[in-house]
Design a protein around this motif. Sequence first.
Motif, PDB file in Angstrom:
ATOM      1  N   ASP A   1       0.816  -1.215   0.000  1.00  0.00           N
ATOM      2  CA  ASP A   1       0.000   0.000   0.000  1.00  0.00           C
ATOM      3  C   ASP A   1       0.852   1.269   0.000  1.00  0.00           C
ATOM      4  OD1 ASP A   1       0.808   0.567   2.620  1.00  0.00           O
ATOM      5  OD2 ASP A   1      -1.145   0.169   3.524  1.00  0.00           O
ATOM      6  N   VAL A   2       2.180   1.118   0.041  1.00  0.00           N
ATOM      7  CA  VAL A   2       3.043   2.287  -0.055  1.00  0.00           C
ATOM      8  C   VAL A   2       3.000   2.877  -1.472  1.00  0.00           C
ATOM      9  CG1 VAL A   2       5.212   1.188  -0.820  1.00  0.00           C
ATOM     10  CG2 VAL A   2       5.292   3.159   0.733  1.00  0.00           C
TER      11      VAL A   2
ATOM     12  N   ALA B   1      -2.573   5.616  -8.227  1.00  0.00           N
ATOM     13  CA  ALA B   1      -2.618   6.101  -9.603  1.00  0.00           C
ATOM     14  C   ALA B   1      -1.647   5.327 -10.491  1.00  0.00           C
ATOM     15  CB  ALA B   1      -2.282   7.596  -9.639  1.00  0.00           C
ATOM     16  N   ASP B   2      -0.680   4.655  -9.855  1.00  0.00           N
ATOM     17  CA  ASP B   2       0.305   3.871 -10.597  1.00  0.00           C
ATOM     18  C   ASP B   2      -0.079   2.395 -10.605  1.00  0.00           C
ATOM     19  OD1 ASP B   2       2.825   3.542 -11.978  1.00  0.00           O
ATOM     20  OD2 ASP B   2       3.608   2.673 -10.129  1.00  0.00           O
ATOM     21  N   ILE B   3      -0.428   1.856  -9.441  1.00  0.00           N
ATOM     22  CA  ILE B   3      -0.827   0.455  -9.321  1.00  0.00           C
ATOM     23  C   ILE B   3      -1.614   0.266  -8.028  1.00  0.00           C
ATOM     24  CG2 ILE B   3       1.369  -0.157  -8.228  1.00  0.00           C
ATOM     25  CD1 ILE B   3       1.111  -2.932  -9.508  1.00  0.00           C
TER      26      ILE B   3
ATOM     27  N   LEU C   1       4.543   6.149  -3.505  1.00  0.00           N
ATOM     28  CA  LEU C   1       5.666   5.843  -4.389  1.00  0.00           C
ATOM     29  C   LEU C   1       5.196   5.053  -5.600  1.00  0.00           C
ATOM     30  CD1 LEU C   1       8.154   4.721  -1.607  1.00  0.00           C
ATOM     31  CD2 LEU C   1       8.434   6.755  -3.051  1.00  0.00           C
ATOM     32  N   LYS C   2       5.878   5.221  -6.707  1.00  0.00           N
ATOM     33  CA  LYS C   2       5.611   4.408  -7.884  1.00  0.00           C
ATOM     34  C   LYS C   2       6.323   3.057  -7.736  1.00  0.00           C
ATOM     35  CE  LYS C   2       4.750   8.118 -11.219  1.00  0.00           C
ATOM     36  NZ  LYS C   2       4.537   9.140 -10.187  1.00  0.00           N
TER      37      LYS C   2
ATOM     38  N   PRO D   1      -5.012  -9.482  -4.484  1.00  0.00           N
ATOM     39  CA  PRO D   1      -5.283  -9.735  -5.904  1.00  0.00           C
ATOM     40  C   PRO D   1      -6.774  -9.630  -6.211  1.00  0.00           C
ATOM     41  CG  PRO D   1      -4.961 -11.803  -4.756  1.00  0.00           C
ATOM     42  CD  PRO D   1      -4.747 -10.726  -3.739  1.00  0.00           C
ATOM     43  N   ARG D   2      -7.232  -8.429  -6.426  1.00  0.00           N
ATOM     44  CA  ARG D   2      -8.672  -8.171  -6.549  1.00  0.00           C
ATOM     45  C   ARG D   2      -9.330  -8.982  -7.671  1.00  0.00           C
ATOM     46  NH1 ARG D   2      -9.810  -2.702  -4.395  1.00  0.00           N
ATOM     47  NH2 ARG D   2      -7.991  -2.064  -3.213  1.00  0.00           N
TER      48      ARG D   2
END
Length: 259
Positions: free
Chosen positions: A197-198, A202-204, A216-217, A244-245
């Motif tokens: 969760d860090v 918006a990236d993953i 962080l990205k 893993p949704r």
Amino acid sequence: ASRGYYLGAMLLNFLAPETKNETFEVPVRTDISERIETDGVLDHDIIAEQTRAALELLRIATPDKVVTLGGECSVSVPVFTYLAEKYNGDVAIVWVDAHPDITLPGDDYNGYHAMALTACMGMGDKGIIGQLPAKISPSDVCLAGLRECEYPYIEERVQQLGLAHFSPAQLAHDSAPLIEWLKSNGKSRVMVHFDMDVMDPADIIAAVADGPEGGLKLTEVVRIINDIASAKELVALTVAEPMPRIAIRLKKMLSQLPL
């Protein structure tokens, strides 16, 4: 979420590159029908049981280094305290996480995964903490990527404990502040906890939470951890809280088909 972490651990193990390292699976309970709070900790007795199981595996295998894949953040607790004992305290912790995970029994939130780092430092429920082989001093702990304390008193606790901490903005382009802390700390070995969760949603989105933004990205996290491993001997790496949704939805779908 608990069952999702279990599936996430299996998926990470499947996706990880093959190595010659010995692999162990800590037995966990997946048949929980009722979740009970005891002494300020949700699922207290099950957590104590699984902590014992993890420590037993570590004592049998006696590894010098450990990679932990999956589970919620408390999976680092048995491993980190085992290695702290093995190396006579010559270890530092870099906790790569959006949150500090330093809550205590009696705080507003009773999930043990949010108490993981305080447990590593020897603080928390005696029934769980009493099993741990060692503790790590707050002066040997650094928070990397911290962006949400959730409660004002948790933010104050970061200061009270004197925990070094760096925001995503401080590490986004350069690992230097963290590496400087690591070198000045004086320990020859390092243990890294990486909570997914860090990363910036918006990236993953790979963790149970999908916010807040500003994390962080993925490429930045990879660079930070590799820089840490280049600066000091890396003896533990945890990749925690994968959620893993899509796999969870597919699993539910399959359970509803006439297979």
